[in-house]
Design a protein around this motif. Structure first.
Motif, PDB file in Angstrom:
ATOM      1  N   LEU A  28     -22.829  -2.159   1.727  1.00 20.50           N
ATOM      2  CA  LEU A  28     -23.665  -0.904   2.339  1.00 20.50           C
ATOM      3  C   LEU A  28     -23.136  -0.917   3.565  1.00 20.50           C
ATOM      4  O   LEU A  28     -22.379  -0.760   4.393  1.00 20.50           O
ATOM      5  N   CYS A  29     -24.009   0.499   3.211  1.00 16.84           N
ATOM      6  CA  CYS A  29     -23.691   1.352   5.169  1.00 16.84           C
ATOM      7  C   CYS A  29     -24.726   0.270   6.166  1.00 16.84           C
ATOM      8  O   CYS A  29     -24.965  -0.083   5.600  1.00 16.84           O
ATOM      9  N   PRO A  30     -23.988   0.580   7.386  1.00 18.53           N
ATOM     10  CA  PRO A  30     -24.952  -0.838   8.368  1.00 18.53           C
ATOM     11  C   PRO A  30     -26.342  -0.051   8.813  1.00 18.53           C
ATOM     12  O   PRO A  30     -27.259  -1.140   8.500  1.00 18.53           O
ATOM     13  N   LEU A  32     -28.384   0.875   5.815  1.00 19.34           N
ATOM     14  CA  LEU A  32     -28.918   0.422   4.734  1.00 19.34           C
ATOM     15  C   LEU A  32     -28.935  -1.408   4.526  1.00 19.34           C
ATOM     16  O   LEU A  32     -29.698  -1.663   4.020  1.00 19.34           O
ATOM     17  N   HIS A  33     -28.052  -1.448   4.583  1.00 22.73           N
ATOM     18  CA  HIS A  33     -28.196  -3.191   5.077  1.00 22.73           C
ATOM     19  C   HIS A  33     -29.027  -3.648   5.978  1.00 22.73           C
ATOM     20  O   HIS A  33     -29.683  -4.435   5.483  1.00 22.73           O
ATOM     21  N   ARG A  34     -29.173  -3.510   7.375  1.00 21.72           N
ATOM     22  CA  ARG A  34     -30.550  -3.422   8.142  1.00 21.72           C
ATOM     23  C   ARG A  34     -32.309  -3.596   6.902  1.00 21.72           C
ATOM     24  O   ARG A  34     -32.695  -4.144   7.551  1.00 21.72           O
ATOM     25  N   ALA A  35     -31.953  -2.210   6.357  1.00 17.96           N
ATOM     26  CA  ALA A  35     -32.816  -2.191   5.878  1.00 17.96           C
ATOM     27  C   ALA A  35     -33.137  -2.639   4.693  1.00 17.96           C
ATOM     28  O   ALA A  35     -34.193  -3.633   4.683  1.00 17.96           O
ATOM     29  N   PHE A  36     -32.083  -3.842   3.945  1.00 12.87           N
ATOM     30  CA  PHE A  36     -32.075  -4.889   3.030  1.00 12.87           C
ATOM     31  C   PHE A  36     -32.387  -5.925   3.681  1.00 12.87           C
ATOM     32  O   PHE A  36     -33.616  -6.390   3.353  1.00 12.87           O
TER      33      PHE A  36
END
Length: 56
Positions: A28-30, A32-36
């Motif tokens: 994932l882009c950074p 989207l990764h944080r949101a995940f």
């Protein structure tokens, strides 16, 4: 300074699942990764990104 375009988001942590297969994660882009990681989005079984809506 280099910035990662993609990062690896793990579905089930290795220390819990002992699963080190590529199917236990997704690139994932950074942002989207944080949101995940914060539970703001999730990944469906067919790897669709699903937005989670939280009532506040």
């Amino acid at each position: 300074m280099a910035t990662a375009l993609l990062t690896l988001a793990i579905f089930v942590p290795f220390n819990v699942s002992h699963n080190d297969k590529v199917t236990n994660g997704i690139a994932l882009c950074p942002n989207l990764h944080r949101a995940f990681d914060r539970g703001l989005v999730s990944i469906s079984r067919i790897k669709d990104i699903v937005q989670c809506i939280h009532a506040e």
